[in-house]
Structure formats: C-alpha cells, structure tokens
Design a protein around this motif. Sequence first.
Motif, mmCIF file in Angstrom:
data_model
loop_
_atom_site.group_PDB
_atom_site.id
_atom_site.type_symbol
_atom_site.label_atom_id
_atom_site.label_comp_id
_atom_site.label_asym_id
_atom_site.label_seq_id
_atom_site.Cartn_x
_atom_site.Cartn_y
_atom_site.Cartn_z
ATOM 1 N N LEU A 194 11.140 -35.455 -5.358
ATOM 2 C CA LEU A 194 10.248 -34.602 -6.130
ATOM 3 C C LEU A 194 10.985 -33.797 -7.197
ATOM 4 C CD1 LEU A 194 7.979 -33.186 -3.261
ATOM 5 C CD2 LEU A 194 7.364 -34.937 -4.924
ATOM 6 N N THR A 195 12.221 -33.408 -6.921
ATOM 7 C CA THR A 195 12.907 -32.469 -7.817
ATOM 8 C C THR A 195 14.016 -33.108 -8.647
ATOM 9 O OG1 THR A 195 14.494 -31.830 -6.082
ATOM 10 C CG2 THR A 195 12.428 -30.583 -6.225
ATOM 11 N N LYS A 196 14.239 -34.406 -8.519
ATOM 12 C CA LYS A 196 15.308 -35.059 -9.264
ATOM 13 C C LYS A 196 15.157 -34.788 -10.760
ATOM 14 C CE LYS A 196 17.491 -39.601 -9.956
ATOM 15 N NZ LYS A 196 17.441 -39.611 -11.434
ATOM 16 N N ASP A 197 16.253 -34.391 -11.389
ATOM 17 C CA ASP A 197 16.291 -34.102 -12.827
ATOM 18 C C ASP A 197 15.274 -33.036 -13.231
ATOM 19 O OD1 ASP A 197 18.243 -36.074 -13.105
ATOM 20 O OD2 ASP A 197 16.761 -37.642 -13.495
ATOM 21 N N ALA A 198 15.015 -32.081 -12.330
ATOM 22 C CA ALA A 198 14.031 -31.037 -12.637
ATOM 23 C C ALA A 198 14.440 -30.190 -13.832
ATOM 24 C CB ALA A 198 13.832 -30.135 -11.419
ATOM 25 N N LYS A 199 15.743 -30.063 -14.063
ATOM 26 C CA LYS A 199 16.220 -29.233 -15.167
ATOM 27 C C LYS A 199 16.618 -30.047 -16.391
ATOM 28 C CE LYS A 199 17.844 -25.560 -12.081
ATOM 29 N NZ LYS A 199 19.018 -24.735 -11.646
ATOM 30 N N ALA A 200 16.281 -31.330 -16.377
ATOM 31 C CA ALA A 200 16.627 -32.176 -17.527
ATOM 32 C C ALA A 200 15.841 -31.720 -18.748
ATOM 33 C CB ALA A 200 16.320 -33.637 -17.213
ATOM 34 N N PRO A 201 16.442 -31.776 -19.934
ATOM 35 C CA PRO A 201 15.732 -31.367 -21.146
ATOM 36 C C PRO A 201 14.525 -32.254 -21.408
ATOM 37 C CG PRO A 201 17.801 -32.469 -21.695
ATOM 38 C CD PRO A 201 17.810 -32.234 -20.219
ATOM 39 N N ALA A 202 13.507 -31.670 -22.031
ATOM 40 C CA ALA A 202 12.294 -32.425 -22.349
ATOM 41 C C ALA A 202 12.607 -33.514 -23.367
ATOM 42 C CB ALA A 202 11.221 -31.481 -22.892
ATOM 43 N N GLY A 203 11.793 -34.544 -23.350
ATOM 44 C CA GLY A 203 11.970 -35.622 -24.324
ATOM 45 C C GLY A 203 12.481 -36.903 -23.728
ATOM 46 N N GLY A 204 13.117 -36.822 -22.559
ATOM 47 C CA GLY A 204 13.621 -38.030 -21.911
ATOM 48 C C GLY A 204 12.517 -38.727 -21.142
ATOM 49 N N GLU A 205 12.869 -39.859 -20.550
ATOM 50 C CA GLU A 205 11.887 -40.587 -19.759
ATOM 51 C C GLU A 205 11.530 -39.799 -18.515
ATOM 52 O OE1 GLU A 205 11.222 -44.938 -17.564
ATOM 53 O OE2 GLU A 205 13.134 -44.461 -18.540
ATOM 54 N N ALA A 206 10.230 -39.676 -18.241
ATOM 55 C CA ALA A 206 9.775 -38.894 -17.100
ATOM 56 C C ALA A 206 10.159 -39.569 -15.792
ATOM 57 C CB ALA A 206 8.263 -38.708 -17.166
ATOM 58 N N PRO A 207 10.714 -38.816 -14.829
ATOM 59 C CA PRO A 207 10.973 -39.390 -13.500
ATOM 60 C C PRO A 207 9.666 -39.885 -12.889
ATOM 61 C CG PRO A 207 12.050 -37.259 -13.756
ATOM 62 C CD PRO A 207 11.131 -37.413 -14.924
ATOM 63 N N LYS A 208 9.780 -40.907 -12.045
ATOM 64 C CA LYS A 208 8.579 -41.518 -11.470
ATOM 65 C C LYS A 208 8.670 -41.606 -9.958
ATOM 66 C CE LYS A 208 7.941 -44.318 -15.646
ATOM 67 N NZ LYS A 208 7.899 -45.693 -16.214
ATOM 68 N N LEU A 209 7.505 -41.601 -9.340
ATOM 69 C CA LEU A 209 7.377 -41.837 -7.911
ATOM 70 C C LEU A 209 6.514 -43.068 -7.678
ATOM 71 C CD1 LEU A 209 6.597 -38.283 -6.442
ATOM 72 C CD2 LEU A 209 8.811 -39.452 -6.473
ATOM 73 N N THR A 210 6.788 -43.773 -6.590
ATOM 74 C CA THR A 210 5.905 -44.837 -6.135
ATOM 75 C C THR A 210 5.172 -44.322 -4.909
ATOM 76 O OG1 THR A 210 7.369 -46.567 -6.957
ATOM 77 C CG2 THR A 210 5.780 -47.192 -5.266
ATOM 78 N N VAL A 211 3.845 -44.272 -4.992
ATOM 79 C CA VAL A 211 3.046 -43.677 -3.922
ATOM 80 C C VAL A 211 2.103 -44.732 -3.360
ATOM 81 C CG1 VAL A 211 1.448 -41.833 -3.304
ATOM 82 C CG2 VAL A 211 3.188 -41.419 -5.050
ATOM 83 N N ALA A 212 2.316 -45.097 -2.109
ATOM 84 C CA ALA A 212 1.424 -46.031 -1.415
ATOM 85 C C ALA A 212 0.349 -45.216 -0.715
ATOM 86 C CB ALA A 212 2.218 -46.863 -0.417
ATOM 87 N N LEU A 213 -0.901 -45.407 -1.131
ATOM 88 C CA LEU A 213 -2.008 -44.643 -0.575
ATOM 89 C C LEU A 213 -2.743 -45.399 0.527
ATOM 90 C CD1 LEU A 213 -3.256 -43.220 -3.966
ATOM 91 C CD2 LEU A 213 -2.031 -41.979 -2.180
ATOM 92 N N ASN A 214 -2.639 -46.718 0.504
ATOM 93 C CA ASN A 214 -3.143 -47.566 1.578
ATOM 94 C C ASN A 214 -2.531 -48.949 1.386
ATOM 95 O OD1 ASN A 214 -4.828 -48.924 -0.393
ATOM 96 N ND2 ASN A 214 -6.309 -47.249 -0.165
ATOM 97 N N ASP A 215 -3.009 -49.928 2.110
ATOM 98 C CA ASP A 215 -2.403 -51.262 2.040
ATOM 99 C C ASP A 215 -2.605 -51.921 0.680
ATOM 100 O OD1 ASP A 215 -1.605 -50.982 4.654
ATOM 101 O OD2 ASP A 215 -3.380 -51.980 5.482
ATOM 102 N N GLN A 216 -3.656 -51.550 -0.035
ATOM 103 C CA GLN A 216 -3.951 -52.188 -1.323
ATOM 104 C C GLN A 216 -3.567 -51.353 -2.531
ATOM 105 O OE1 GLN A 216 -6.605 -51.822 1.099
ATOM 106 N NE2 GLN A 216 -5.922 -53.778 1.961
ATOM 107 N N THR A 217 -3.447 -50.044 -2.363
ATOM 108 C CA THR A 217 -3.241 -49.149 -3.502
ATOM 109 C C THR A 217 -1.837 -48.569 -3.486
ATOM 110 O OG1 THR A 217 -5.592 -48.559 -3.413
ATOM 111 C CG2 THR A 217 -4.146 -47.160 -4.744
ATOM 112 N N VAL A 218 -0.998 -49.066 -4.387
ATOM 113 C CA VAL A 218 0.355 -48.551 -4.564
ATOM 114 C C VAL A 218 0.500 -48.182 -6.041
ATOM 115 C CG1 VAL A 218 2.816 -48.998 -4.347
ATOM 116 C CG2 VAL A 218 1.215 -50.032 -2.711
ATOM 117 N N LEU A 219 0.682 -46.906 -6.321
ATOM 118 C CA LEU A 219 0.658 -46.410 -7.692
ATOM 119 C C LEU A 219 2.039 -45.942 -8.137
ATOM 120 C CD1 LEU A 219 -2.586 -44.231 -7.484
ATOM 121 C CD2 LEU A 219 -2.383 -46.621 -8.202
ATOM 122 N N THR A 220 2.331 -46.175 -9.403
ATOM 123 C CA THR A 220 3.513 -45.587 -10.037
ATOM 124 C C THR A 220 3.041 -44.373 -10.822
ATOM 125 O OG1 THR A 220 4.596 -47.734 -10.230
ATOM 126 C CG2 THR A 220 5.416 -45.965 -11.637
#
Length: 537
Positions: free
Chosen positions: A156-182
């Motif tokens: 959740l906090t990786k690169d929290a202090k990185a300057p704005a403008g770079g690529e946004a950190p992402k999470l992969t969230v599996a909500l059920n067997d069919q729904t996996v969101l980036t």
Amino acid sequence: MQRAHVWATLLLVQLFAAPPTAAVAATAGEVDVIVSRPDPTQAQTPAHKRLSVHGFFNLVKRTAASLTGYALPLTKCEKWSLPRDKLDAVKRAAARRGLLVTELGPGWDHVFQPTPPDLNIGGKQRSMIDLASTSRATTGVKIMSGPAPSMLEYALTKDAKAPAGGEAPKLTVALNDQTVLTIARSSVAIKPNLCIWRGEVEQTGGLVTLMWWPNGQMAGTVQDRGKIFSIRHMGGQFYAVVEMSAERMPQEHASLPAQLRGGDPNLRDDPLVQQGDASLLHRLVTAARPSLPAAAAPKPASPPAKVAATSKASPAGKDVVIDVIVAYTKKAAGNYGDVKRELVDLAIEEANHSFRMSNIDSIKLRLVHAYQTDYVEAGEHFQHLWRFADRGDGYMDEIHGLRDKYRADVAVLIVDDAAGCGLSTRVYADAEEAFAVVHHECAAASYSLAHEIGHIIGARHELALDKNMTPFPYGHGFVNGSKWRDIMSYKVSCGGCPRLPVWSSPNVLVKGEAAGTAELDNARVILEQGARVAAFR
C-alpha cells in the motif's frame, strides 16, 4: 547478553565470508525482503535471544555493507535490499533472533488470494455471510485471504513519497474467482495508526478506497462496471467481499410510509423521495397525535451552555469542523466484524474525501462518538428517523444526552433497512433537528452519510427531482448526461450512471468537464453554511 551478540556477529561473519556456490553465483544480484517480528504469542525464541528489527539491521550491516533498507512506520517492520547470495544466511540468523525474513516475490502486489474450499468458519462469520447474501443488492459473497500486515503495508505504501509525475504504483486485487482487477494508486495517506489508499480501476476508471490498520484489519469499497464490492473483515487474515449491483441498491430516500401515502401510489408528490425532507410530514403526523399528558410530553431541548454560535465558524482559510455522533443498531452491526472501523470510519472518510475533491477541503466531518443503541428496528425510515430525533418518546432517548456530552453537531443512525439509502429531518435543519438515518449498505458505498448531512447543511437534489428553490436557488445537484452524477443526485436522472464523490460546482472538473454551473453549486452551499452547522454544539 553480550556473549549472545558476539556469537551472532561471528555467525554472520562466517556465513557471509563463505564463498558462494556456483548455483548461488548464477543467481547473483539483489533481493528485496520484509523483515518482521512474528506474533509474540507464537514466538519460539527465548526472550533473552530476541532482537528488534532495526537492531538486527545494524548487526547485519556490519558484515554486508551493501545492505539498504527503511522502516514501515505502521507495523514497525522493515523492507531491505541485500545481496541474493546472503539471503539464506540472513534468514538463519534472523530466525535465531525471533525474526522472520520474507522474500518479496512476484505476487507482492496482490492483495487477496482465494481461500481453501474446506475453510472452517465460526458462527459470527457465518452470520455475516448469511446477512450479506440475503440483501436484495447482493449478487455474490466470496471469502478471500489477505497477506500478512507487513506485506500489505509495503504494497500500500510503496513509493509513497515519490515525486508526482511518475507511473502510479499498482495493486492486483482479486475480488472473487472471476474478478481480478489492476488498480492504479491515485493517493495514499499514512497516518499514525491508519493508511488510506485510493485508486482507479484500469480500463473502467472505477473508484477504489482501502482503509488499513496495522493490526492487519482492512475495509473498503471497489466500484467497477455497475458493481460495488464491499470489503469486510471477518477476523484474522480473512475477508468477506460482498458484491452488490448498483442497479439493485436502494433508492436514495425511502418513500412515504404506506399508511400516509393516501391516493398517490406513484409517489408523484412524495417529499421524502423528491426532496429528502421529512419535516413537513412530521408536522402533519405530530398534529394528528392525541395530546400527551404534561408529564409525558416531549420536553424542549436544553443544550448545554457554550460560547457564542460563531465559536466554530473559523475565519477564511481555517478548518470548519462538523462533529458527528453515530448510533447503529444491533441489526446493522451484525453485517460487519467491526462496524465502527469498517463502516462508520469509512463513511466519514468518504465524506471528507468528497469535500477535498470539490475544493472545499476546509470543511471536515469529525467522528466524536459511535455506539450501539438498543433500538430494535420496526417500521420505516420515517419512523426510525423521528424516533431518533424526537425527545421523550421512549425511543433512543439516550442520544440527546450523548449528543450534548460529546458536543456533536449532527447525529446519524445507521440501520439495516433497505427501503431506502437514508433520510434527514429537513433540508437546512436547525440545531434541534440535525438528525439523519442511513442504511448501512449505502453509508460509504453510495456516499449516503455525506448525502444526508448535505441535506442538513442546506443542499438539495438535482432540479429534475426537486424544483424547490429555497433556502438557496443555486443549491442543487448536477447530472452530466448519462456519464455520472454528483453526490446529491439520483440515478433515475441519468439512466443509472455512477455517483461520484463530488459536490456540484462550476469550479470542479471531472475529467475536464465542469461538475456544475453558477446555478447548480452545492459546494458553495456547503462552504457557506458549514460553519452554521459546526456551531450547533
């Protein structure tokens, strides 16, 4: 104790000095790890041999100069980068000191994993699932397993202090067997005992809010393709992910009670649905009641003495804080492992986020108290509301003393009644009628706690539903065609489009489009009238 430290140092020197094998050399390079202390109740290492995470870092640093790392502020664990050929030695030395070294593998950014099909759950957990499953809005419930607290904090906090403008950190969230969101992070706020993570679903732009506490507890909502996913903690590492259909969520306000609906079955003139205002109907009902004996009659309010009404009305540029007390029924609380954190705190945070998104971040809600009332839900939203607000009627009379004790400007009752999302006493309420009722599924997921407090402050629905021009002719919601609507508008006005956490305003842009006009500006109402409400107690 000194001997133990010397022995550990010698062990590290020997291990680190040993030449790497051919297999290790082939995988040379750095490896990222999380160093944590396991649950002390399960620790096998004697207390006199244990070492703090940072103390162990200093020990290893003496023999591995290339070691780097930093502390994770909430769990007090650390993220290290070290030579891969030293990993096994560090793991063995850490184990001797009661510490755990976990390699950050390819799935470090995955928030949930499926649980075993034969998972054994307790009675409270089963009850939560059963309650969620019987809701009309629910289309599925899935139990998922979350990572260890230290791993989740890093994700959740990786690169929290990185300057704005770079690529946004992402999470992969599996909500059920069919729904996996980036999900790409849009912001992260790290507080002394809480992390608030926000993002948008790739492809759809659905909004995501995750609130996480260092004991591993997490709650939040995910919006995606007409669905709302509510994340509820079941204890330990397990979560119930409740999938709800936005289309099947309750209408914003419950309709007139059946016995008062009279000859208008289509609700064309329903003040509850159209205006979200229960005051006119309350006067009619109250006038029709038999007179009460003097001893039983409701007593007029007698708020505690306080400084002048302008005491909370801060000068321009200063915060205006509206203090909120929240009561919840046992029935509503049964849907959550910890209703205060998972629902009340989340709903308050979503309201404050809507103010920030609308450039009125000087307005803030502050939760001053939350408690479970002994009220047993019976009747409809109109009855729930006035039983909560009226004095001396034998229902929830404790709220008035508690409101005075905690100097709460606004009182909210959370129920499990899907007849509507909520109802407030009136638009532009005074101090004695600053009360609202909210259905638990809507409080955070549909921003209904914010919506009802908006009514109390003076905000109205969109003009298509509510053409009343008082108290402020510009105080109406905004609908952007069939794309989206603001926090005060109904889905019926846009064919079921998503509600966004913004208040109508010509000064607010959503993907480059204005969220209002000079004639549709509820953000102005909130900004101008917030101090009035903040001075109620």
